[in-house]
Structure formats: structure tokens, C-alpha cells
Design a protein around this motif. Sequence first.
Motif, PDB file in Angstrom:
ATOM      1  N   THR A 120       0.836  -1.210   0.000  1.00 41.19           N
ATOM      2  CA  THR A 120       0.000   0.000   0.000  1.00 41.19           C
ATOM      3  C   THR A 120       0.866   1.254   0.000  1.00 41.19           C
ATOM      4  OG1 THR A 120      -1.739  -1.159   1.201  1.00 41.19           O
ATOM      5  CG2 THR A 120      -1.805   1.240   1.264  1.00 41.19           C
ATOM      6  N   THR A 121       1.896   1.278   0.836  1.00 45.58           N
ATOM      7  CA  THR A 121       2.795   2.435   0.912  1.00 45.58           C
ATOM      8  C   THR A 121       3.487   2.676  -0.420  1.00 45.58           C
ATOM      9  OG1 THR A 121       3.165   2.027   3.261  1.00 45.58           O
ATOM     10  CG2 THR A 121       4.799   3.389   2.132  1.00 45.58           C
ATOM     11  N   VAL A 122       3.976   1.607  -1.040  1.00 45.92           N
ATOM     12  CA  VAL A 122       4.661   1.726  -2.335  1.00 45.92           C
ATOM     13  C   VAL A 122       3.713   2.303  -3.383  1.00 45.92           C
ATOM     14  CG1 VAL A 122       5.599   0.361  -4.250  1.00 45.92           C
ATOM     15  CG2 VAL A 122       6.438  -0.017  -1.931  1.00 45.92           C
ATOM     16  N   ILE A 123       2.511   1.771  -3.463  1.00 43.15           N
ATOM     17  CA  ILE A 123       1.549   2.251  -4.462  1.00 43.15           C
ATOM     18  C   ILE A 123       1.187   3.711  -4.207  1.00 43.15           C
ATOM     19  CG2 ILE A 123      -0.818   1.973  -5.301  1.00 43.15           C
ATOM     20  CD1 ILE A 123      -0.393  -1.083  -4.886  1.00 43.15           C
ATOM     21  N   GLU A 124       0.971   4.077  -2.932  1.00 36.66           N
ATOM     22  CA  GLU A 124       0.642   5.469  -2.607  1.00 36.66           C
ATOM     23  C   GLU A 124       1.773   6.413  -2.986  1.00 36.66           C
ATOM     24  OE1 GLU A 124      -0.359   5.310   1.548  1.00 36.66           O
ATOM     25  OE2 GLU A 124      -2.469   4.841   1.132  1.00 36.66           O
ATOM     26  N   LYS A 125       3.013   6.030  -2.707  1.00 38.03           N
ATOM     27  CA  LYS A 125       4.151   6.899  -3.040  1.00 38.03           C
ATOM     28  C   LYS A 125       4.326   7.034  -4.551  1.00 38.03           C
ATOM     29  CE  LYS A 125       6.717   6.541   1.216  1.00 38.03           C
ATOM     30  NZ  LYS A 125       7.393   7.753   1.612  1.00 38.03           N
ATOM     31  N   LEU A 126       4.123   5.944  -5.275  1.00 36.48           N
ATOM     32  CA  LEU A 126       4.226   6.022  -6.734  1.00 36.48           C
ATOM     33  C   LEU A 126       3.109   6.878  -7.324  1.00 36.48           C
ATOM     34  CD1 LEU A 126       5.145   2.317  -7.548  1.00 36.48           C
ATOM     35  CD2 LEU A 126       6.640   4.308  -7.805  1.00 36.48           C
ATOM     36  N   ALA A 127       1.913   6.746  -6.765  1.00 32.23           N
ATOM     37  CA  ALA A 127       0.760   7.494  -7.282  1.00 32.23           C
ATOM     38  C   ALA A 127       0.816   8.979  -6.929  1.00 32.23           C
ATOM     39  CB  ALA A 127      -0.533   6.885  -6.742  1.00 32.23           C
ATOM     40  N   SER A 128       1.532   9.333  -5.869  1.00 31.81           N
ATOM     41  CA  SER A 128       1.567  10.733  -5.432  1.00 31.81           C
ATOM     42  C   SER A 128       2.288  11.631  -6.431  1.00 31.81           C
ATOM     43  CB  SER A 128       2.238  10.844  -4.059  1.00 31.81           C
ATOM     44  OG  SER A 128       3.638  10.694  -4.177  1.00 31.81           O
ATOM     45  N   GLY A 129       3.188  11.054  -7.210  1.00 30.44           N
ATOM     46  CA  GLY A 129       3.928  11.845  -8.179  1.00 30.44           C
ATOM     47  C   GLY A 129       5.092  12.611  -7.577  1.00 30.44           C
ATOM     48  N   LYS A 130       5.243  12.549  -6.269  1.00 31.10           N
ATOM     49  CA  LYS A 130       6.360  13.236  -5.614  1.00 31.10           C
ATOM     50  C   LYS A 130       7.627  12.422  -5.808  1.00 31.10           C
ATOM     51  CE  LYS A 130       3.352  15.032  -2.016  1.00 31.10           C
ATOM     52  NZ  LYS A 130       2.995  14.907  -0.595  1.00 31.10           N
ATOM     53  N   ARG A 131       8.736  13.121  -5.835  1.00 29.61           N
ATOM     54  CA  ARG A 131      10.026  12.438  -5.972  1.00 29.61           C
ATOM     55  C   ARG A 131      10.540  12.130  -4.578  1.00 29.61           C
ATOM     56  NH1 ARG A 131      13.681  14.466 -10.694  1.00 29.61           N
ATOM     57  NH2 ARG A 131      13.797  12.243 -10.959  1.00 29.61           N
ATOM     58  N   GLU A 132      10.151  10.956  -4.066  1.00 28.61           N
ATOM     59  CA  GLU A 132      10.579  10.550  -2.745  1.00 28.61           C
ATOM     60  C   GLU A 132      10.940   9.069  -2.773  1.00 28.61           C
ATOM     61  OE1 GLU A 132       7.371  10.718   0.169  1.00 28.61           O
ATOM     62  OE2 GLU A 132       5.924  10.658  -1.455  1.00 28.61           O
ATOM     63  N   HIS A 133      11.604   8.631  -1.723  1.00 28.53           N
ATOM     64  CA  HIS A 133      12.017   7.227  -1.633  1.00 28.53           C
ATOM     65  C   HIS A 133      10.796   6.308  -1.631  1.00 28.53           C
ATOM     66  CE1 HIS A 133      14.028   3.592  -0.390  1.00 28.53           C
ATOM     67  NE2 HIS A 133      13.200   3.486   0.642  1.00 28.53           N
ATOM     68  N   VAL A 134      10.855   5.267  -2.465  1.00 28.02           N
ATOM     69  CA  VAL A 134       9.801   4.251  -2.515  1.00 28.02           C
ATOM     70  C   VAL A 134      10.386   2.969  -1.928  1.00 28.02           C
ATOM     71  CG1 VAL A 134       8.214   2.986  -4.004  1.00 28.02           C
ATOM     72  CG2 VAL A 134       8.831   5.336  -4.580  1.00 28.02           C
ATOM     73  N   PRO A 135       9.803   2.458  -0.834  1.00 28.15           N
ATOM     74  CA  PRO A 135      10.417   1.339  -0.101  1.00 28.15           C
ATOM     75  C   PRO A 135      10.155  -0.049  -0.702  1.00 28.15           C
ATOM     76  CG  PRO A 135       8.433   2.036   1.015  1.00 28.15           C
ATOM     77  CD  PRO A 135       8.625   2.972  -0.142  1.00 28.15           C
ATOM     78  N   PHE A 136      10.590  -0.266  -1.936  1.00 23.64           N
ATOM     79  CA  PHE A 136      10.396  -1.559  -2.584  1.00 23.64           C
ATOM     80  C   PHE A 136      11.047  -2.697  -1.800  1.00 23.64           C
ATOM     81  CE2 PHE A 136       9.945   1.148  -6.407  1.00 23.64           C
ATOM     82  CZ  PHE A 136       8.745   0.670  -6.874  1.00 23.64           C
ATOM     83  N   ARG A 137      12.177  -2.450  -1.170  1.00 28.18           N
ATOM     84  CA  ARG A 137      12.946  -3.515  -0.512  1.00 28.18           C
ATOM     85  C   ARG A 137      12.415  -3.870   0.875  1.00 28.18           C
ATOM     86  NH1 ARG A 137      17.443  -4.957  -3.096  1.00 28.18           N
ATOM     87  NH2 ARG A 137      18.360  -5.804  -1.211  1.00 28.18           N
ATOM     88  N   ASP A 138      11.341  -3.214   1.313  1.00 26.58           N
ATOM     89  CA  ASP A 138      10.820  -3.473   2.658  1.00 26.58           C
ATOM     90  C   ASP A 138       9.978  -4.739   2.767  1.00 26.58           C
ATOM     91  OD1 ASP A 138      12.151  -1.228   3.399  1.00 26.58           O
ATOM     92  OD2 ASP A 138      10.373  -0.049   3.931  1.00 26.58           O
ATOM     93  N   SER A 139       9.617  -5.340   1.647  1.00 31.19           N
ATOM     94  CA  SER A 139       8.907  -6.625   1.708  1.00 31.19           C
ATOM     95  C   SER A 139       9.218  -7.435   0.451  1.00 31.19           C
ATOM     96  CB  SER A 139       7.390  -6.430   1.868  1.00 31.19           C
ATOM     97  OG  SER A 139       6.754  -6.257   0.635  1.00 31.19           O
ATOM     98  N   LYS A 140       9.051  -8.732   0.563  1.00 31.56           N
ATOM     99  CA  LYS A 140       9.332  -9.614  -0.575  1.00 31.56           C
ATOM    100  C   LYS A 140       8.383  -9.341  -1.732  1.00 31.56           C
ATOM    101  CE  LYS A 140      11.244 -13.367   2.187  1.00 31.56           C
ATOM    102  NZ  LYS A 140      11.093 -14.751   2.618  1.00 31.56           N
ATOM    103  N   ILE A 141       7.094  -9.140  -1.434  1.00 31.12           N
ATOM    104  CA  ILE A 141       6.113  -8.967  -2.514  1.00 31.12           C
ATOM    105  C   ILE A 141       6.406  -7.698  -3.324  1.00 31.12           C
ATOM    106  CG2 ILE A 141       4.324  -7.791  -1.143  1.00 31.12           C
ATOM    107  CD1 ILE A 141       3.602 -10.482  -3.743  1.00 31.12           C
TER     108      ILE A 141
END
Length: 151
Positions: A120-141
Amino acid sequence: KILDDPQKGVILPNLREGFVVNETQIMELLYEGEKRRHFGATNLNEYSSRSHTVFRMVIESRELHPEEELGDPDSPWDTAVRVSTLYLVDLAGSERTTEMTEDLRLKEGSYINKSLLTLTTVIEKLASGKREHVPFRDSKITRILKPALGG
């Protein structure tokens, strides 16, 4: 355990890959994957999925020459190959920790909930359009789905 390869990307050691040319073979691989899933009873569901499932299809297609046989690896006709990737994802359901009774279910539920929250956090950060860290490595999925999510 998940491994990272510079050429191939994310690698799962127990991953099953197969080459298929028809729908029957695709369904056989789907069925094989379904047999490997983890299920268990919870207070809310007698047959609850206790694991996420990702079925990734890498589809290579090209135009067939009129004289060419389908699936001929030694075809003399060289045409451009189009490559597409399709992810089919079935996520395990989240659980209320107050409704879990067994220690194992509590541990499973906490891993499932953490991965769903990270997704959910990853999708929200990608959808926000802001240039910020996206925590892809925080979970296997999210590590597995990173190419599909646009990371």
C-alpha cells in the motif's frame, strides 16, 4: 529468501519456470503453483490463503511466416520478437491480530499484514507523483513486483 541478479533482477531459489506453447500447459503450471500454496483455517475463514501468489508470464510473440510451423525453434525466418510480461497476483488477506488465537497464525498474520502495508505504501508513493524514496525492498512482494509497479 530472495536474491538479486544484475542481469535477471529478483531471483527466487524455489521458483518454477516453464516453457509453454498452449493454454493447457499454462493451466498445468497454474495448478502446480496452486498446490504449493499455504492454506489454513482462521477465525474468519475456514480455507484462508496464508501466502501471496505471483504467477508471472513472459510472453514472446512474433509474426509467423506462412510456411512456418508453430513452435519451431529452428525456423529459418527471422522476425522481430515482441516481449511482454503479465503478472497475476493473489494476495493473502489481512487479519485482525485480536482475532488470532494460535502463535503460528499470529506470526503469519503479522508477516501478511506487514507486506500488505508495504505494498500500500509503495503504491501510494508512486501514485503521489512526488520524488521521494519508494520502499520496494521493505517486503518480498514489493521486491518481486517492482518491475510491474514501475520501479
